[in-house]
Write a protein that holds these residues in place. Structure first.
Motif, PDB file in Angstrom:
ATOM      1  N   GLY A  19       0.689  -1.206   0.006  1.00  0.00           N
ATOM      2  CA  GLY A  19      -0.035  -0.213   0.094  1.00  0.00           C
ATOM      3  C   GLY A  19       0.871   1.282  -0.108  1.00  0.00           C
ATOM      4  O   GLY A  19       0.587   2.480  -0.505  1.00  0.00           O
ATOM      5  N   LEU A  20       1.974   1.049   0.640  1.00  0.00           N
ATOM      6  CA  LEU A  20       2.775   2.375   0.605  1.00  0.00           C
ATOM      7  C   LEU A  20       3.427   2.846  -0.667  1.00  0.00           C
ATOM      8  O   LEU A  20       3.699   4.036  -0.932  1.00  0.00           O
ATOM      9  CB  LEU A  20       4.012   2.153   1.640  1.00  0.00           C
ATOM     10  N   LEU A  21       3.352   1.990  -1.659  1.00  0.00           N
ATOM     11  CA  LEU A  21       3.777   2.115  -2.838  1.00  0.00           C
ATOM     12  C   LEU A  21       2.911   1.868  -4.024  1.00  0.00           C
ATOM     13  O   LEU A  21       3.199   1.780  -5.084  1.00  0.00           O
ATOM     14  CB  LEU A  21       5.297   1.157  -3.076  1.00  0.00           C
ATOM     15  N   MET A  53       9.786  -3.225  15.167  1.00  0.00           N
ATOM     16  CA  MET A  53       8.662  -3.500  14.067  1.00  0.00           C
ATOM     17  C   MET A  53       8.469  -2.451  13.249  1.00  0.00           C
ATOM     18  O   MET A  53       8.209  -2.524  11.952  1.00  0.00           O
ATOM     19  CB  MET A  53       7.387  -3.605  14.981  1.00  0.00           C
ATOM     20  N   LEU A  54       8.506  -1.254  13.624  1.00  0.00           N
ATOM     21  CA  LEU A  54       8.492   0.062  12.834  1.00  0.00           C
ATOM     22  C   LEU A  54       9.669  -0.066  11.899  1.00  0.00           C
ATOM     23  O   LEU A  54       9.433   0.287  10.645  1.00  0.00           O
ATOM     24  CB  LEU A  54       8.357   1.087  13.559  1.00  0.00           C
ATOM     25  N   LEU A  55      10.837  -0.153  12.374  1.00  0.00           N
ATOM     26  CA  LEU A  55      11.901  -0.059  11.437  1.00  0.00           C
ATOM     27  C   LEU A  55      11.849  -1.075  10.490  1.00  0.00           C
ATOM     28  O   LEU A  55      12.464  -1.236   9.208  1.00  0.00           O
ATOM     29  CB  LEU A  55      13.018  -0.481  12.360  1.00  0.00           C
ATOM     30  N   ASN A  56      11.216  -2.305  10.841  1.00  0.00           N
ATOM     31  CA  ASN A  56      11.070  -3.651   9.851  1.00  0.00           C
ATOM     32  C   ASN A  56      10.170  -3.084   8.512  1.00  0.00           C
ATOM     33  O   ASN A  56      10.476  -3.413   7.410  1.00  0.00           O
ATOM     34  CB  ASN A  56      10.536  -4.818  10.430  1.00  0.00           C
ATOM     35  N   ILE A  57       9.225  -2.282   8.893  1.00  0.00           N
ATOM     36  CA  ILE A  57       8.343  -1.749   7.850  1.00  0.00           C
ATOM     37  C   ILE A  57       9.424  -0.855   6.820  1.00  0.00           C
ATOM     38  O   ILE A  57       9.304  -0.637   5.576  1.00  0.00           O
ATOM     39  CB  ILE A  57       7.196  -1.056   8.211  1.00  0.00           C
ATOM     40  N   VAL A  58      10.096   0.234   7.488  1.00  0.00           N
ATOM     41  CA  VAL A  58      11.036   1.177   6.875  1.00  0.00           C
ATOM     42  C   VAL A  58      11.854   0.103   5.990  1.00  0.00           C
ATOM     43  O   VAL A  58      12.107   0.452   4.659  1.00  0.00           O
ATOM     44  CB  VAL A  58      11.798   1.856   7.773  1.00  0.00           C
ATOM     45  N   ARG A  59      12.545  -0.937   6.641  1.00  0.00           N
ATOM     46  CA  ARG A  59      13.384  -1.857   5.680  1.00  0.00           C
ATOM     47  C   ARG A  59      12.604  -2.413   4.503  1.00  0.00           C
ATOM     48  O   ARG A  59      13.162  -2.362   3.445  1.00  0.00           O
ATOM     49  CB  ARG A  59      13.686  -3.098   6.416  1.00  0.00           C
ATOM     50  N   LEU A  60      11.473  -2.929   4.708  1.00  0.00           N
ATOM     51  CA  LEU A  60      10.819  -3.496   3.560  1.00  0.00           C
ATOM     52  C   LEU A  60      10.261  -2.554   2.672  1.00  0.00           C
ATOM     53  O   LEU A  60      10.454  -2.692   1.168  1.00  0.00           O
ATOM     54  CB  LEU A  60       9.299  -4.097   4.197  1.00  0.00           C
ATOM     55  N   TYR A  61       9.908  -1.292   2.950  1.00  0.00           N
ATOM     56  CA  TYR A  61       9.797  -0.054   2.069  1.00  0.00           C
ATOM     57  C   TYR A  61      10.970   0.088   1.220  1.00  0.00           C
ATOM     58  O   TYR A  61      10.736   0.388   0.102  1.00  0.00           O
ATOM     59  CB  TYR A  61       9.235   1.144   2.827  1.00  0.00           C
ATOM     60  N   ILE A  62      12.132   0.174   1.704  1.00  0.00           N
ATOM     61  CA  ILE A  62      13.365   0.366   1.208  1.00  0.00           C
ATOM     62  C   ILE A  62      13.571  -0.801   0.181  1.00  0.00           C
ATOM     63  O   ILE A  62      14.087  -0.534  -0.912  1.00  0.00           O
ATOM     64  CB  ILE A  62      14.509   0.662   2.118  1.00  0.00           C
ATOM     65  N   VAL A  63      13.503  -1.872   0.426  1.00  0.00           N
ATOM     66  CA  VAL A  63      13.666  -3.136  -0.389  1.00  0.00           C
ATOM     67  C   VAL A  63      12.879  -3.093  -1.616  1.00  0.00           C
ATOM     68  O   VAL A  63      13.245  -3.356  -2.788  1.00  0.00           O
ATOM     69  CB  VAL A  63      13.746  -4.389   0.352  1.00  0.00           C
ATOM     70  N   LEU A  64      11.701  -2.869  -1.234  1.00  0.00           N
ATOM     71  CA  LEU A  64      10.501  -2.748  -2.561  1.00  0.00           C
ATOM     72  C   LEU A  64      10.902  -1.636  -3.434  1.00  0.00           C
ATOM     73  O   LEU A  64      11.121  -1.525  -4.542  1.00  0.00           O
ATOM     74  CB  LEU A  64       9.237  -2.476  -1.881  1.00  0.00           C
ATOM     75  N   LEU A  65      11.524  -0.362  -2.893  1.00  0.00           N
ATOM     76  CA  LEU A  65      11.752   0.662  -3.627  1.00  0.00           C
ATOM     77  C   LEU A  65      13.000   0.344  -4.612  1.00  0.00           C
ATOM     78  O   LEU A  65      12.916   0.538  -5.813  1.00  0.00           O
ATOM     79  CB  LEU A  65      12.413   2.141  -2.986  1.00  0.00           C
ATOM     80  N   VAL A  66      14.142  -0.461  -3.970  1.00  0.00           N
ATOM     81  CA  VAL A  66      15.205  -1.024  -4.707  1.00  0.00           C
ATOM     82  C   VAL A  66      14.825  -1.854  -5.895  1.00  0.00           C
ATOM     83  O   VAL A  66      15.060  -1.812  -6.981  1.00  0.00           O
ATOM     84  CB  VAL A  66      16.120  -1.677  -3.774  1.00  0.00           C
ATOM     85  N   ALA A  67      13.688  -2.777  -5.287  1.00  0.00           N
ATOM     86  CA  ALA A  67      13.079  -3.611  -6.382  1.00  0.00           C
ATOM     87  C   ALA A  67      12.590  -2.959  -7.639  1.00  0.00           C
ATOM     88  O   ALA A  67      12.764  -3.168  -8.782  1.00  0.00           O
ATOM     89  CB  ALA A  67      12.182  -4.465  -6.001  1.00  0.00           C
ATOM     90  N   LEU A  68      11.853  -1.960  -7.307  1.00  0.00           N
ATOM     91  CA  LEU A  68      11.036  -1.043  -8.258  1.00  0.00           C
ATOM     92  C   LEU A  68      12.111  -0.279  -9.200  1.00  0.00           C
ATOM     93  O   LEU A  68      11.941  -0.206 -10.316  1.00  0.00           O
ATOM     94  CB  LEU A  68      10.063  -0.149  -7.856  1.00  0.00           C
ATOM     95  N   GLY A  69      13.043   0.363  -8.690  1.00  0.00           N
ATOM     96  CA  GLY A  69      14.105   1.024  -9.464  1.00  0.00           C
ATOM     97  C   GLY A  69      15.095   0.246  -9.951  1.00  0.00           C
ATOM     98  O   GLY A  69      15.571   0.694 -11.030  1.00  0.00           O
ATOM     99  N   PHE A  70      15.557  -0.797  -9.526  1.00  0.00           N
ATOM    100  CA  PHE A  70      16.886  -1.598 -10.014  1.00  0.00           C
ATOM    101  C   PHE A  70      16.496  -2.982 -10.266  1.00  0.00           C
ATOM    102  O   PHE A  70      17.550  -3.587 -10.694  1.00  0.00           O
ATOM    103  CB  PHE A  70      18.055  -1.364  -9.061  1.00  0.00           C
TER     104      PHE A  70
END
Length: 162
Positions: A44-46, A104-121
């Motif tokens: 949902g974030l992305l 738990m909150l940091l884990n959501i940030v990690r997921l978001y970053i990994v998804l951003l990397v997947a989308l970009g690279f």
């Protein structure tokens, strides 16, 4: 010297006992609801699609497994905090509770970053980002725990915590 080695050995036995029990519980517990929620939130974030515990991104699918919920990091924190003799139990609970919420909150940030990397690279770089982010998070958690616990327990060096 022998007393110091004995204290360290007791710490290690307690640490691995706590961690292994918690890791076993994570693997056996029905965490589908949490996994699905994390996938839904991450997607949902992305604006991505998710189904159950899966997120489609960067030409691949990410599966939010039990070990991807943030609970493994929380179990490592619990093992460290509760293996030490200081601070007193009430403060240990406070340190663990605050740390677990932050993880738990940091884990959501990690997921978001990994998804951003997947989308970009793409997926290959997302896999790398996943591994790097896990080790980086672990290092940050241990550093925050180390300095925070020393301050809360009011000790000058780590040996006093054993």
């Amino acid at each position: 010297m022998v007393n110091c080695i004995r204290k360290e050995l007791v710490f290690l036995v307690k640490f691995f006992a706590i961690y292994l029990v918690l890791q076993g519980l994570i693997m056996l517990a029905p965490l589908g609801g949490l996994q699905n929620f994390i996938a839904l939130l991450g997607a949902g974030l992305l604006g991505l699609e998710s189904g159950g515990n899966a997120i489609g991104a960067g030409g691949g699918t990410f599966i939010i497994a039990a070990n991807c919920t943030g609970l493994v990091s929380a179990s490592i924190l619990a093992a460290v905090v509760f293996s030490l003799k200081k601070p007193e139990f009430k403060k240990k609970l406070l340190v663990f509770a605050a740390g677990a919420v932050a993880l738990m909150l940091l884990n959501i940030v990690r997921l978001y970053i990994v998804l951003l990397v997947a989308l970009g690279f793409g997926m290959q770089w997302a896999d790398t980002a996943h591994i790097v982010s896990w080790f980086t998070t672990a290092a940050l958690v241990l550093a925050a725990w180390y300095f925070g616990t020393k301050k809360i327990a009011n000790v000058a060096n780590f040996g006093e915590l054993l």
